[in-house]
Design an enzyme around this catalytic site. Sequence first.
Site, PDB file in Angstrom:
ATOM      1  N   GLU A  34      42.029 -26.153  50.467  1.00  0.00           N
ATOM      2  CA  GLU A  34      42.716 -27.038  49.511  1.00  0.00           C
ATOM      3  C   GLU A  34      41.984 -28.376  49.411  1.00  0.00           C
ATOM      4  O   GLU A  34      41.482 -28.873  50.420  1.00  0.00           O
ATOM      5  CB  GLU A  34      44.160 -27.297  49.987  1.00  0.00           C
ATOM      6  CG  GLU A  34      45.077 -26.110  49.906  1.00  0.00           C
ATOM      7  CD  GLU A  34      46.465 -26.440  50.460  1.00  0.00           C
ATOM      8  OE1 GLU A  34      46.778 -27.645  50.627  1.00  0.00           O
ATOM      9  OE2 GLU A  34      47.236 -25.503  50.732  1.00  0.00           O
ATOM     10  N   GLY A  55      57.417 -28.121  51.292  1.00  0.00           N
ATOM     11  CA  GLY A  55      58.119 -29.183  52.012  1.00  0.00           C
ATOM     12  C   GLY A  55      58.276 -30.458  51.220  1.00  0.00           C
ATOM     13  O   GLY A  55      58.555 -31.510  51.792  1.00  0.00           O
ATOM     14  N   TYR A  56      58.129 -30.369  49.897  1.00  0.00           N
ATOM     15  CA  TYR A  56      58.094 -31.565  49.065  1.00  0.00           C
ATOM     16  C   TYR A  56      59.447 -32.002  48.525  1.00  0.00           C
ATOM     17  O   TYR A  56      59.508 -32.692  47.507  1.00  0.00           O
ATOM     18  CB  TYR A  56      57.120 -31.345  47.902  1.00  0.00           C
ATOM     19  CG  TYR A  56      55.820 -32.106  48.046  1.00  0.00           C
ATOM     20  CD1 TYR A  56      55.200 -32.227  49.280  1.00  0.00           C
ATOM     21  CD2 TYR A  56      55.206 -32.708  46.955  1.00  0.00           C
ATOM     22  CE1 TYR A  56      54.014 -32.917  49.425  1.00  0.00           C
ATOM     23  CE2 TYR A  56      54.018 -33.404  47.084  1.00  0.00           C
ATOM     24  CZ  TYR A  56      53.431 -33.504  48.322  1.00  0.00           C
ATOM     25  OH  TYR A  56      52.258 -34.185  48.463  1.00  0.00           O
ATOM     26  N   SER A 113      48.889 -35.035  54.866  1.00  0.00           N
ATOM     27  CA  SER A 113      47.999 -34.033  55.451  1.00  0.00           C
ATOM     28  C   SER A 113      46.650 -33.923  54.759  1.00  0.00           C
ATOM     29  O   SER A 113      45.741 -33.273  55.268  1.00  0.00           O
ATOM     30  CB  SER A 113      48.687 -32.660  55.440  1.00  0.00           C
ATOM     31  OG  SER A 113      49.015 -32.272  54.112  1.00  0.00           O
ATOM     32  N   THR A 162      53.903 -36.370  57.732  1.00  0.00           N
ATOM     33  CA  THR A 162      54.004 -34.917  57.572  1.00  0.00           C
ATOM     34  C   THR A 162      54.177 -34.299  58.951  1.00  0.00           C
ATOM     35  O   THR A 162      54.036 -34.971  59.977  1.00  0.00           O
ATOM     36  CB  THR A 162      52.733 -34.345  56.914  1.00  0.00           C
ATOM     37  OG1 THR A 162      51.587 -34.737  57.686  1.00  0.00           O
ATOM     38  CG2 THR A 162      52.571 -34.869  55.501  1.00  0.00           C
ATOM     39  N   ASP A 189      52.186 -20.712  49.154  1.00  0.00           N
ATOM     40  CA  ASP A 189      52.323 -22.135  48.840  1.00  0.00           C
ATOM     41  C   ASP A 189      51.114 -22.900  49.351  1.00  0.00           C
ATOM     42  O   ASP A 189      50.830 -23.990  48.864  1.00  0.00           O
ATOM     43  CB  ASP A 189      53.595 -22.696  49.477  1.00  0.00           C
ATOM     44  CG  ASP A 189      53.749 -24.195  49.245  1.00  0.00           C
ATOM     45  OD1 ASP A 189      53.782 -24.601  48.069  1.00  0.00           O
ATOM     46  OD2 ASP A 189      53.797 -24.954  50.231  1.00  0.00           O
ATOM     47  N   ASP A 229      55.166 -16.182  68.416  1.00  0.00           N
ATOM     48  CA  ASP A 229      54.672 -17.503  68.733  1.00  0.00           C
ATOM     49  C   ASP A 229      54.210 -17.473  70.183  1.00  0.00           C
ATOM     50  O   ASP A 229      55.037 -17.456  71.105  1.00  0.00           O
ATOM     51  CB  ASP A 229      55.757 -18.572  68.545  1.00  0.00           C
ATOM     52  CG  ASP A 229      55.201 -19.992  68.631  1.00  0.00           C
ATOM     53  OD1 ASP A 229      54.283 -20.211  69.444  1.00  0.00           O
ATOM     54  OD2 ASP A 229      55.659 -20.868  67.880  1.00  0.00           O
ATOM     55  N   HIS A 289      51.127 -26.232  47.500  1.00  0.00           N
ATOM     56  CA  HIS A 289      51.460 -26.847  48.787  1.00  0.00           C
ATOM     57  C   HIS A 289      52.602 -27.848  48.639  1.00  0.00           C
ATOM     58  O   HIS A 289      52.496 -29.013  49.029  1.00  0.00           O
ATOM     59  CB  HIS A 289      50.234 -27.535  49.392  1.00  0.00           C
ATOM     60  CG  HIS A 289      50.358 -27.776  50.871  1.00  0.00           C
ATOM     61  ND1 HIS A 289      49.266 -27.920  51.693  1.00  0.00           N
ATOM     62  CD2 HIS A 289      51.447 -27.912  51.682  1.00  0.00           C
ATOM     63  CE1 HIS A 289      49.665 -28.143  52.937  1.00  0.00           C
ATOM     64  NE2 HIS A 289      50.994 -28.144  52.956  1.00  0.00           N
ATOM     65  N   ARG A 309      49.998 -23.316  56.826  1.00  0.00           N
ATOM     66  CA  ARG A 309      48.634 -23.750  56.599  1.00  0.00           C
ATOM     67  C   ARG A 309      47.854 -22.595  55.978  1.00  0.00           C
ATOM     68  O   ARG A 309      47.918 -21.466  56.447  1.00  0.00           O
ATOM     69  CB  ARG A 309      47.975 -24.220  57.902  1.00  0.00           C
ATOM     70  CG  ARG A 309      48.508 -25.553  58.420  1.00  0.00           C
ATOM     71  CD  ARG A 309      48.134 -26.698  57.485  1.00  0.00           C
ATOM     72  NE  ARG A 309      48.542 -28.021  57.979  1.00  0.00           N
ATOM     73  CZ  ARG A 309      49.638 -28.650  57.608  1.00  0.00           C
ATOM     74  NH1 ARG A 309      50.477 -28.047  56.763  1.00  0.00           N
ATOM     75  NH2 ARG A 309      49.921 -29.864  58.069  1.00  0.00           N
TER      76      ARG A 309
END
Length: 391
Positions: free
Chosen positions: A238, A258-259, A57, A78, A233, A154, A255, A212
Amino acid sequence: MSFNATVAATTPLTIVADENIPGLEQWFGDLGTIVRAPGRSLSASQLADADILLVRSVTQVNEALLANTPVRFVGSCTIGTDHLDTHWLEQQGIAWSAAPGCNANSVVEYVFCALAALDIDWRGRNFGIVGCGNVGGSLQRKLHALEIQCKIYDPWKTDNPDSATLEEVLQQDVICLHAPLVKDGPHPSLHMIDGEALDRIRLGAVLISAGRGAVIDNRALRERDTSFTTVLDVWENEPDMDAELLKRVNLGSPHIAGYSHDGKLAGTRMIREALNRALDLPTAATAQEASSEGCSKVSPEQSLLTTDKSGFAAMRELLLSMYDPRQDDTRLRAAAQSAATGGESLPLAFDQLRKQYHKRLEFSHYTLPSSAQLPNLDQAVRAQLAILGLK
């Protein structure tokens, strides 16, 4: 214009890839030459001979990067696409794919570990989720399985049975932001959580942002004397994050929600599968090996978890023994402090923390001893831990 599938299957290809993508050799090594490069500073000159571009990303993929290059496939390992100019890619006949959902489980585990790190018992609390795509939907299903009430905002999924207004979602006990960054159209998410929205969050609530960074107006958040707990996070601009805002949040990380290693490998696999479809290629020769690369599990001694506590205290201890986000918070604050006193700049340190991130395995690699071996864990706790992913 597109690849000739027959030629692509027999002619070695040149693949330029973000150096932080794992499993490249296993999933793409059979196709030709792999050239690794820093994703943040990737330039058009580095793509002069590239057939395939693989990014994460941090790379803006657009006309400025790809014009007059031979790149004919772009894969982002990603879940998001806000860094890809998909309209331009399609106009040029360049095939592209992201990896939606590859790290959804990793982000969900981050949410629960963050709550554990803050000693916040999620049982009996109501959750609000902003953005119900792969990550938000995965969290929603997990909450349902845990019999926890949740409301969803949403605007693209108004038929969701938990659908609610943004105002209602912001009144929940735990608010999780997982919306993609959308800057225009009927439902933009840029600064969706602005000053007025922040003022609606109730006293004692928890705000977790792991989608985001610019979904929250970071300046508005920094300038407020908030009465809620904040976990960030992701950050606006960034890697040039707001160091002053970091001082105001309760838990911060660079960030990396999701790592997990599992999530990263899933992204690499999904992009190879998308490339196979685009080029009509066979499955990678080492696909079976690649699918388990790095996931040989932890050692039997590490994977068998134990605790002498009971109830939520036991769940908290077990989750933090697998992944403790306070360690990421400590490293990020140390980097910010070093930058403030003349050390490496914070943007560089931010990227280094991501590049050098430890191999974090998901909960499914760990096992609880039997009830006979660990009688202090009652069946209700065991059921919750099983839903969260432990064996």
